[in-house]
Design a protein around this motif. Structure first.
Motif, PDB file in Angstrom:
ATOM      1  N   SER A  65      -3.932   1.090  -4.568  1.00 13.53           N
ATOM      2  CA  SER A  65      -3.453   2.173  -3.721  1.00 13.53           C
ATOM      3  C   SER A  65      -2.878   3.302  -4.570  1.00 13.53           C
ATOM      4  O   SER A  65      -3.064   4.487  -4.268  1.00 13.53           O
ATOM      5  CB  SER A  65      -2.409   1.654  -2.727  1.00 13.53           C
ATOM      6  N   ALA A  66      -2.173   2.936  -5.658  1.00 15.07           N
ATOM      7  CA  ALA A  66      -1.640   3.956  -6.559  1.00 15.07           C
ATOM      8  C   ALA A  66      -2.767   4.719  -7.254  1.00 15.07           C
ATOM      9  O   ALA A  66      -2.704   5.950  -7.400  1.00 15.07           O
ATOM     10  CB  ALA A  66      -0.719   3.309  -7.597  1.00 15.07           C
ATOM     11  N   ILE A 125       0.830  -1.206   0.000  1.00 18.94           N
ATOM     12  CA  ILE A 125       0.000   0.000   0.000  1.00 18.94           C
ATOM     13  C   ILE A 125       0.866   1.258   0.000  1.00 18.94           C
ATOM     14  O   ILE A 125       0.634   2.194  -0.778  1.00 18.94           O
ATOM     15  CB  ILE A 125      -0.948   0.003   1.218  1.00 18.94           C
ATOM     16  N   SER A 126       1.880   1.279   0.851  1.00 15.33           N
ATOM     17  CA  SER A 126       2.718   2.482   0.934  1.00 15.33           C
ATOM     18  C   SER A 126       3.473   2.729  -0.364  1.00 15.33           C
ATOM     19  O   SER A 126       3.627   3.877  -0.796  1.00 15.33           O
ATOM     20  CB  SER A 126       3.696   2.373   2.108  1.00 15.33           C
ATOM     21  N   VAL A 154       1.119   4.335  -2.822  1.00 14.91           N
ATOM     22  CA  VAL A 154       0.858   5.738  -2.458  1.00 14.91           C
ATOM     23  C   VAL A 154       2.058   6.621  -2.780  1.00 14.91           C
ATOM     24  O   VAL A 154       1.919   7.692  -3.386  1.00 14.91           O
ATOM     25  CB  VAL A 154       0.488   5.840  -0.964  1.00 14.91           C
ATOM     26  N   PHE A 155       3.253   6.180  -2.388  1.00 13.49           N
ATOM     27  CA  PHE A 155       4.443   6.996  -2.648  1.00 13.49           C
ATOM     28  C   PHE A 155       4.708   7.149  -4.144  1.00 13.49           C
ATOM     29  O   PHE A 155       5.280   8.157  -4.571  1.00 13.49           O
ATOM     30  CB  PHE A 155       5.670   6.385  -1.965  1.00 13.49           C
ATOM     31  N   TYR A 166       8.592   9.001   2.764  1.00 12.09           N
ATOM     32  CA  TYR A 166       9.000   7.906   1.881  1.00 12.09           C
ATOM     33  C   TYR A 166      10.363   7.353   2.278  1.00 12.09           C
ATOM     34  O   TYR A 166      10.559   6.137   2.411  1.00 12.09           O
ATOM     35  CB  TYR A 166       8.999   8.407   0.435  1.00 12.09           C
ATOM     36  N   VAL A 191       6.038  14.554   2.080  1.00 10.66           N
ATOM     37  CA  VAL A 191       5.772  13.177   1.648  1.00 10.66           C
ATOM     38  C   VAL A 191       7.076  12.460   1.317  1.00 10.66           C
ATOM     39  O   VAL A 191       7.262  11.283   1.661  1.00 10.66           O
ATOM     40  CB  VAL A 191       4.818  13.164   0.438  1.00 10.66           C
ATOM     41  N   ALA A 242      -4.504   7.120  -4.874  1.00  8.69           N
ATOM     42  CA  ALA A 242      -3.638   8.292  -4.699  1.00  8.69           C
ATOM     43  C   ALA A 242      -3.655   9.166  -5.949  1.00  8.69           C
ATOM     44  O   ALA A 242      -3.661  10.403  -5.858  1.00  8.69           O
ATOM     45  CB  ALA A 242      -2.212   7.837  -4.388  1.00  8.69           C
ATOM     46  N   ASN A 264      -4.786  13.024  -6.559  1.00 12.99           N
ATOM     47  CA  ASN A 264      -3.877  13.965  -7.219  1.00 12.99           C
ATOM     48  C   ASN A 264      -4.536  14.708  -8.367  1.00 12.99           C
ATOM     49  O   ASN A 264      -4.413  15.925  -8.500  1.00 12.99           O
ATOM     50  CB  ASN A 264      -2.653  13.229  -7.747  1.00 12.99           C
ATOM     51  N   GLN A 287       2.681   7.883  -6.303  1.00 12.43           N
ATOM     52  CA  GLN A 287       1.847   8.954  -6.843  1.00 12.43           C
ATOM     53  C   GLN A 287       1.904  10.240  -6.022  1.00 12.43           C
ATOM     54  O   GLN A 287       1.596  11.310  -6.523  1.00 12.43           O
ATOM     55  CB  GLN A 287       0.388   8.482  -6.933  1.00 12.43           C
ATOM     56  N   TRP A 288       2.273  10.140  -4.754  1.00 14.21           N
ATOM     57  CA  TRP A 288       2.265  11.315  -3.878  1.00 14.21           C
ATOM     58  C   TRP A 288       3.654  11.892  -3.630  1.00 14.21           C
ATOM     59  O   TRP A 288       3.856  12.644  -2.686  1.00 14.21           O
ATOM     60  CB  TRP A 288       1.607  10.960  -2.537  1.00 14.21           C
TER      61      TRP A 288
END
Length: 515
Positions: free
Chosen positions: A428-429, A289-290, A293-294, A462, A458, A432, A436, A296-297
């Motif tokens: 998750s991507a 999940i992380s 997210v990272f 990361y 962010v 995110a 965005n 895209q964020w």
């Protein structure tokens, strides 16, 4: 490992080493395998094409007029509808890959992509164009789930990790084509200035079709369906020149079958809830999940979809200049993504993650400072100075977050949960990305460069997350990565085989007892 199988293991490793020394274009077996792998890599191009396409279209007056001059919320809505379509198909993709196999899901995705691309190119109004983006998103979800799974599961053992990482390099193949086609059509006086780039979104997936016709089904999926002899034939054809008695093939079949049997014995089901049942799976889920997210964020979404708005904030407003910078940036991205993929097995995953986080954080801080200075002074050289640091930032992104977005989830999850694990990474991507695409244009319009401070925070998160929670998986086969997360509880193989793997990784001459 049962008596006598340790010799097979050693012979299999020698067979891998011998093949690794072959020159691929001189070996028919490796030529065919690499053609199949290259075709699968092209499947990720549709995703990259879209990110670059919408960014380029915003620099074209004809498209802006056709779409009623979108900005803010409306522009975010146009971009976000692609992600909505992908969200739906990603949910189905994990289930479909397990139920029907990897290849049928890829064909479903290519078909839907083709329909969406044609519809967008002939769209009579903005509503139909938006519908086409939903359809393209639907197709992308299918190929983005099935493609990397099949890629990692048919790759030659010696090159599996690098091959898996190359899947997302195809993202920038699409981005390069999109950016330069849009640059070439910028002076067209008709609507074909944007219709032609939109149509060419289907180019790479269609080019992949001939390779897909000779690409077999995943041997791991076949063994999971108890079609062991079919899997043996596939592995022999791909890895041993058709020799089904090869020690390497015997080893692969034994490892895959043993891992799948052990997984089934450990859990009667393979549902999304199984991702929460053990400490190892919860660790995998947090990483998955992380990482999504990272991806895209980390500030890349601002540049990928809204580069023209970013360039506007630093005084670069000419259509030609914006499209030229976009085209050069995509070539840069392609090169560094390929470098990152090639280094995965040489330097390991953790060094790439940490280098990525460091380079991105430093360059983004500088970008933020220069953008703020330009906003106050209006000095042209200050605005132009942002450009090289955008390129440096993306070099940091490309070496880890591009190749490992799919490769890392594919290798950390066991077979029974691999397709679902990859779906979670994409979901998750996408969540995110949806955030965005709606928020970024509004925030950029409202507070301009000050919005960059969010991504600085962010990027710091990361780096901390990667340092403490992303373990090294260098050197493990797909079946044996479970040792990293589950330790002695790994549902993989008997103790004897674990000792063999450990001895190999440590470079020792330890004697392995037969059990």
């Amino acid at each position: 490992m049962a008596a006598g199988n340790t010799e097979d293991y050693a012979d299999g490793q020698l067979a891998v080493a011998a093949t690794a020394k072959k020159i691929w274009w001189k070996d028919p077996q490796l030529r065919r395998l690499n053609f199949c792998l290259f075709s699968l890599i092209l499947l990720s191009s549709s995703n990259g094409f879209d990110g670059s396409l919408v960014n380029g279209l915003q620099s074209l007056d004809s498209w802006m007029s056709f779409m009623q001059t979108p900005d803010g919320t409306w522009l975010g809505f146009i971009n976000g509808m692609y992600s909505v379509g992908a969200l739906v198909s990603l949910t189905l993709g994990g289930w479909g890959c397990n139920m029907f196999g990897r290849r049928p899901c890829i064909y479903i995705g290519i078909t839907i992509l083709t329909i969406g691309g044609i519809l967008g190119a002939v769209a009579p109004n903005d509503t139909v164009f938006i519908v086409s983006r939903v359809i393209i998103g639907l197709g992308t979800g299918w190929v983005s789930t099935a493609g990397p799974l099949l890629l990692s599961e048919i790759a030659y053992p010696e090159f599996r990790s690098v091959t898996s990482a190359l899947f997302m390099v195809g993202y920038y193949v699409g981005a390069v084509i999109s950016s330069w086609v849009t640059f070439a059509t910028r002076d067209y006086t008709s609507s074909w200035s944007w219709r032609l780039p939109t149509l060419l979104q289907i180019l790479c997936p269609l080019v992949a079709v001939p390779g897909m016709l000779i690409t077999p089904e995943s041997p791991r999926w076949l063994i999971g369906k108890e079609r062991i002899e079919d899997a043996r034939k596939v592995l022999a054809d791909l890895h041993a020149g058709g020799d089904q008695t090869s020690p390497l093939v015997n080893l692969e079949v034994e490892e895959i079958h043993g891992a799948i049997v052990a997984e089934k014995e450990a859990s009667a089901s393979a549902s999304y809830l199984d991702m929460l049942k053990t400490p190892g799976n919860r660790h995998r889920l947090m990483i998955t999940i992380s990482l999504g997210v990272f991806s895209q964020w980390s500030g890349n979404g601002v540049v990928s979809y809204y580069l023209s708005m970013v360039l506007d904030t630093v005084g670069i407003t000419e259509t030609r200049d914006q499209l030229l910078i976009s085209g050069c940036l995509q070539i840069w991205n392609l090169g560094f993504a390929a470098v990152g993929a090639s280094l995965i097995e040489r330097v390991g995953r953790r060094p790439l993650f940490m280098t990525s986080a460091s380079v991105m954080l430093v360059s983004y801080i500088i970008i933020t400072g220069l953008s703020g200075s330009f906003a106050e002074s209006g000095a042209g050289p200050t605005g132009i100075a942002v450009i090289p640091f955008l390129f440096i930032y993306f070099a940091g992104y490309d070496i880890a977050l591009t190749p490992l977005l799919t490769a890392y989830p594919c290798e950390i999850w066991p077979f029974a949960l691999r397709s679902r694990g990859l779906s979670v990474a994409w979901l998750s991507a996408i969540f995110a990305l949806i955030f965005n695409t709606f928020v970024n244009p509004i925030a950029l319009a409202a507070i301009a460069w000050k919005y960059y401070f969010v991504f600085v925070a962010v990027l710091l998160c990361y780096g901390i997350t990667a340092f403490f929670f992303y373990p090294e998986t260098k050197g493990y086969s797909l079946e044996h990565v479970a040792f990293v997360f589950d330790g002695d509880q790994a549902a993989v193989a008997p103790v004897g085989e674990k000792a063999v793997i450990q001895a190999e990784r440590e470079g020792t001459d330890a004697q392995v007892e037969h059990v």
